[in-house]
Design a protein around this motif. Structure first.
Motif, PDB file in Angstrom:
ATOM      1  N   CYS A 144      -0.010  -3.654 -14.014  1.00  0.00           N
ATOM      2  CA  CYS A 144       0.448  -4.575 -12.968  1.00  0.00           C
ATOM      3  C   CYS A 144       1.436  -5.611 -13.499  1.00  0.00           C
ATOM      4  CB  CYS A 144      -0.749  -5.286 -12.351  1.00  0.00           C
ATOM      5  SG  CYS A 144      -1.987  -4.177 -11.644  1.00  0.00           S
ATOM      6  N   ASP A 145       2.139  -6.218 -12.554  1.00  0.00           N
ATOM      7  CA  ASP A 145       3.083  -7.284 -12.880  1.00  0.00           C
ATOM      8  C   ASP A 145       2.603  -8.642 -12.401  1.00  0.00           C
ATOM      9  OD1 ASP A 145       5.455  -5.764 -14.002  1.00  0.00           O
ATOM     10  OD2 ASP A 145       5.158  -4.732 -12.097  1.00  0.00           O
ATOM     11  N   TYR A 146       1.773  -8.658 -11.377  1.00  0.00           N
ATOM     12  CA  TYR A 146       1.230  -9.918 -10.876  1.00  0.00           C
ATOM     13  C   TYR A 146      -0.058  -9.621 -10.106  1.00  0.00           C
ATOM     14  CZ  TYR A 146       2.908  -8.776  -6.173  1.00  0.00           C
ATOM     15  OH  TYR A 146       3.110  -8.164  -4.958  1.00  0.00           O
ATOM     16  N   LEU A 147      -0.851 -10.669  -9.893  1.00  0.00           N
ATOM     17  CA  LEU A 147      -2.069 -10.559  -9.110  1.00  0.00           C
ATOM     18  C   LEU A 147      -1.970 -11.422  -7.861  1.00  0.00           C
ATOM     19  CD1 LEU A 147      -4.891 -10.844 -11.828  1.00  0.00           C
ATOM     20  CD2 LEU A 147      -3.915  -8.753 -10.836  1.00  0.00           C
ATOM     21  N   GLY A 148      -2.518 -10.918  -6.765  1.00  0.00           N
ATOM     22  CA  GLY A 148      -2.748 -11.731  -5.583  1.00  0.00           C
ATOM     23  C   GLY A 148      -4.230 -12.058  -5.539  1.00  0.00           C
ATOM     24  N   ILE A 149      -4.572 -13.329  -5.597  1.00  0.00           N
ATOM     25  CA  ILE A 149      -5.978 -13.736  -5.637  1.00  0.00           C
ATOM     26  C   ILE A 149      -6.317 -14.495  -4.361  1.00  0.00           C
ATOM     27  CG2 ILE A 149      -7.725 -15.074  -6.861  1.00  0.00           C
ATOM     28  CD1 ILE A 149      -6.313 -14.524  -9.460  1.00  0.00           C
TER      29      ILE A 149
ATOM     30  N   LEU B 118       4.578  -4.073  -9.450  1.00  0.00           N
ATOM     31  CA  LEU B 118       3.274  -3.693  -8.901  1.00  0.00           C
ATOM     32  C   LEU B 118       2.365  -4.913  -8.865  1.00  0.00           C
ATOM     33  CD1 LEU B 118       1.258  -1.634  -7.849  1.00  0.00           C
ATOM     34  CD2 LEU B 118       0.687  -1.055 -10.227  1.00  0.00           C
ATOM     35  N   GLY B 119       1.906  -5.228  -7.663  1.00  0.00           N
ATOM     36  CA  GLY B 119       0.949  -6.317  -7.482  1.00  0.00           C
ATOM     37  C   GLY B 119      -0.398  -5.775  -7.077  1.00  0.00           C
TER      38      GLY B 119
ATOM     39  N   ASN C  61       0.790  -1.226   0.000  1.00  0.00           N
ATOM     40  CA  ASN C  61       0.000   0.000   0.000  1.00  0.00           C
ATOM     41  C   ASN C  61       0.827   1.283   0.000  1.00  0.00           C
ATOM     42  OD1 ASN C  61      -2.117   1.856   0.236  1.00  0.00           O
ATOM     43  ND2 ASN C  61      -2.415   1.493   2.411  1.00  0.00           N
ATOM     44  N   ARG C  62       1.841   1.372   0.847  1.00  0.00           N
ATOM     45  CA  ARG C  62       2.524   2.637   1.106  1.00  0.00           C
ATOM     46  C   ARG C  62       3.544   2.974   0.021  1.00  0.00           C
ATOM     47  NH1 ARG C  62       2.007   4.783   6.301  1.00  0.00           N
ATOM     48  NH2 ARG C  62       3.131   6.514   5.319  1.00  0.00           N
ATOM     49  N   VAL C  63       3.086   3.692  -0.984  1.00  0.00           N
ATOM     50  CA  VAL C  63       3.971   4.116  -2.068  1.00  0.00           C
ATOM     51  C   VAL C  63       5.102   4.972  -1.535  1.00  0.00           C
ATOM     52  CG1 VAL C  63       4.102   5.470  -4.192  1.00  0.00           C
ATOM     53  CG2 VAL C  63       2.142   3.969  -3.802  1.00  0.00           C
ATOM     54  N   ASP C  64       4.796   5.847  -0.569  1.00  0.00           N
ATOM     55  CA  ASP C  64       5.822   6.736  -0.028  1.00  0.00           C
ATOM     56  C   ASP C  64       6.946   5.969   0.656  1.00  0.00           C
ATOM     57  OD1 ASP C  64       3.993   5.955   1.927  1.00  0.00           O
ATOM     58  OD2 ASP C  64       4.177   7.801   3.093  1.00  0.00           O
ATOM     59  N   VAL C  65       6.576   4.931   1.396  1.00  0.00           N
ATOM     60  CA  VAL C  65       7.585   4.115   2.085  1.00  0.00           C
ATOM     61  C   VAL C  65       8.441   3.369   1.065  1.00  0.00           C
ATOM     62  CG1 VAL C  65       7.933   2.179   3.660  1.00  0.00           C
ATOM     63  CG2 VAL C  65       6.175   3.891   4.157  1.00  0.00           C
ATOM     64  N   ALA C  66       7.791   2.798   0.058  1.00  0.00           N
ATOM     65  CA  ALA C  66       8.523   2.067  -0.973  1.00  0.00           C
ATOM     66  C   ALA C  66       9.529   2.958  -1.688  1.00  0.00           C
ATOM     67  CB  ALA C  66       7.556   1.450  -1.977  1.00  0.00           C
ATOM     68  N   LEU C  67       9.099   4.155  -2.046  1.00  0.00           N
ATOM     69  CA  LEU C  67       9.990   5.075  -2.761  1.00  0.00           C
ATOM     70  C   LEU C  67      11.104   5.586  -1.860  1.00  0.00           C
ATOM     71  CD1 LEU C  67       7.430   7.141  -4.879  1.00  0.00           C
ATOM     72  CD2 LEU C  67       8.921   5.277  -5.645  1.00  0.00           C
TER      73      LEU C  67
ATOM     74  N   ASP D 226      -5.556   3.365  -6.503  1.00  0.00           N
ATOM     75  CA  ASP D 226      -5.796   2.731  -7.791  1.00  0.00           C
ATOM     76  C   ASP D 226      -4.478   2.278  -8.419  1.00  0.00           C
ATOM     77  OD1 ASP D 226      -5.842   3.536 -10.945  1.00  0.00           O
ATOM     78  OD2 ASP D 226      -7.654   2.503 -10.314  1.00  0.00           O
ATOM     79  N   ALA D 227      -4.499   1.099  -9.034  1.00  0.00           N
ATOM     80  CA  ALA D 227      -3.270   0.538  -9.604  1.00  0.00           C
ATOM     81  C   ALA D 227      -2.673   1.436 -10.682  1.00  0.00           C
ATOM     82  CB  ALA D 227      -3.547  -0.852 -10.171  1.00  0.00           C
ATOM     83  N   LEU D 228      -3.514   2.054 -11.478  1.00  0.00           N
ATOM     84  CA  LEU D 228      -3.008   2.920 -12.543  1.00  0.00           C
ATOM     85  C   LEU D 228      -2.292   4.139 -11.961  1.00  0.00           C
ATOM     86  CD1 LEU D 228      -2.939   2.996 -15.617  1.00  0.00           C
ATOM     87  CD2 LEU D 228      -5.045   4.349 -15.569  1.00  0.00           C
ATOM     88  N   LYS D 229      -2.869   4.741 -10.947  1.00  0.00           N
ATOM     89  CA  LYS D 229      -2.234   5.885 -10.283  1.00  0.00           C
ATOM     90  C   LYS D 229      -0.952   5.442  -9.571  1.00  0.00           C
ATOM     91  CE  LYS D 229      -3.206   9.555  -9.987  1.00  0.00           C
ATOM     92  NZ  LYS D 229      -2.700  10.722 -10.766  1.00  0.00           N
ATOM     93  N   THR D 230      -1.003   4.260  -8.965  1.00  0.00           N
ATOM     94  CA  THR D 230       0.197   3.746  -8.303  1.00  0.00           C
ATOM     95  C   THR D 230       1.330   3.583  -9.307  1.00  0.00           C
ATOM     96  OG1 THR D 230      -1.171   2.543  -6.702  1.00  0.00           O
ATOM     97  CG2 THR D 230       1.127   1.877  -6.895  1.00  0.00           C
ATOM     98  N   ARG D 231       1.025   3.039 -10.469  1.00  0.00           N
ATOM     99  CA  ARG D 231       2.041   2.862 -11.508  1.00  0.00           C
ATOM    100  C   ARG D 231       2.618   4.208 -11.941  1.00  0.00           C
ATOM    101  NH1 ARG D 231       5.605  -0.285 -12.426  1.00  0.00           N
ATOM    102  NH2 ARG D 231       4.252  -2.105 -12.656  1.00  0.00           N
TER     103      ARG D 231
END
Length: 214
Positions: A125-130, A107-108, A72-78, A93-98
């Motif tokens: 995305c690169d993968y899905l968690g189902i 991006l999962g 979730n935390r884009v800021d932490v990842a960056l 949203d995945a598109l905004k995250t990308r």
């Protein structure tokens, strides 16, 4: 360049999953014994604390060639230059995250229903968690998909799939046999008396379940 990744044994952990233990120690033990991805999932820690822990994980995992994903935390990842981000249906949203993380990060995206899969920005995305594949206590709002629905959703995915939710040493083979590329676990490793041995066993189970598909 986007890092290569292997979803086989996908460890999800945070301080809340490792009472009395250092999450970094568990992550390293898992990475040294077959974990292929580590995701930091901390829903309660402050931003400062999450960045500090993520930085420690990056320092420990990078020499082992195991990517760190931040939930979730884009800021932490960056902030720590993590390998990527994982988002759920209630997250950004995945598109905004990308757009924020750029083209060179993983991006999962978590999906649980046909509608969520149909609406997913797959190209971002690169993968899905189902999942959740089985009942789970780690996420209060996780709806159990069940293995029949999981198999159907996984079969439709054009992306690699990691099964999520309630997966243990006892049922991981079912998830792989249903078409998943890997299994995401928390307590199967974090709650084990010997996380190293549990990871090795899980890796063996996944490999054995995959072999007939080749």
């Amino acid at each position: 360049m986007k890092p290569l990744f292997d979803l086989s044994v996908y460890l999800v952990l945070g301080p809340q999953d490792c009472p009395g233990q250092n999450p970094v120690d568990i992550a390293v033990a898992a990475a040294q014994n077959g974990a292929t991805v580590v995701q930091l999932r901390d829903k309660t820690g402050s931003t400062r604390a999450q960045i500090e822990l993520a930085g420690q994980l990056m320092q420990a995992l990078t020499p082992l060639d195991v990517p760190l994903i931040v939930n979730n935390r884009v800021d932490v990842a960056l902030a720590v230059d993590a390998a990527g981000v994982h988002v759920g249906q209630d997250d950004m949203d995945a598109l905004k995250t990308r757009q924020l993380i750029g083209p060179d990060k993983l991006l999962g995206l978590s999906v649980s229903t046909q509608n969520e899969l149909d609406a997913a920005h797959i190209a971002a995305c690169d993968y899905l968690g189902i999942g959740a594949c089985f009942p789970t206590n780690s996420k209060d709002d996780a709806a159990e998909v069940g293995m029949q629905s999981f198999t159907g959703l996984t079969a439709q995915s054009s992306l690699p799939v990691v099964g999520i939710g309630g997966i243990s040493l006892a049922n991981a083979d079912q998830v792989i046999k249903a078409g998943a590329d890997g299994v995401a676990v928390i307590s199967a490793i974090c709650g084990a008396s010997n996380p190293s041995a549990a990871t090795r066993r899980l890796r063996e189970i996944v490999k054995s379940a995959k072999d007939p598909r080749r």
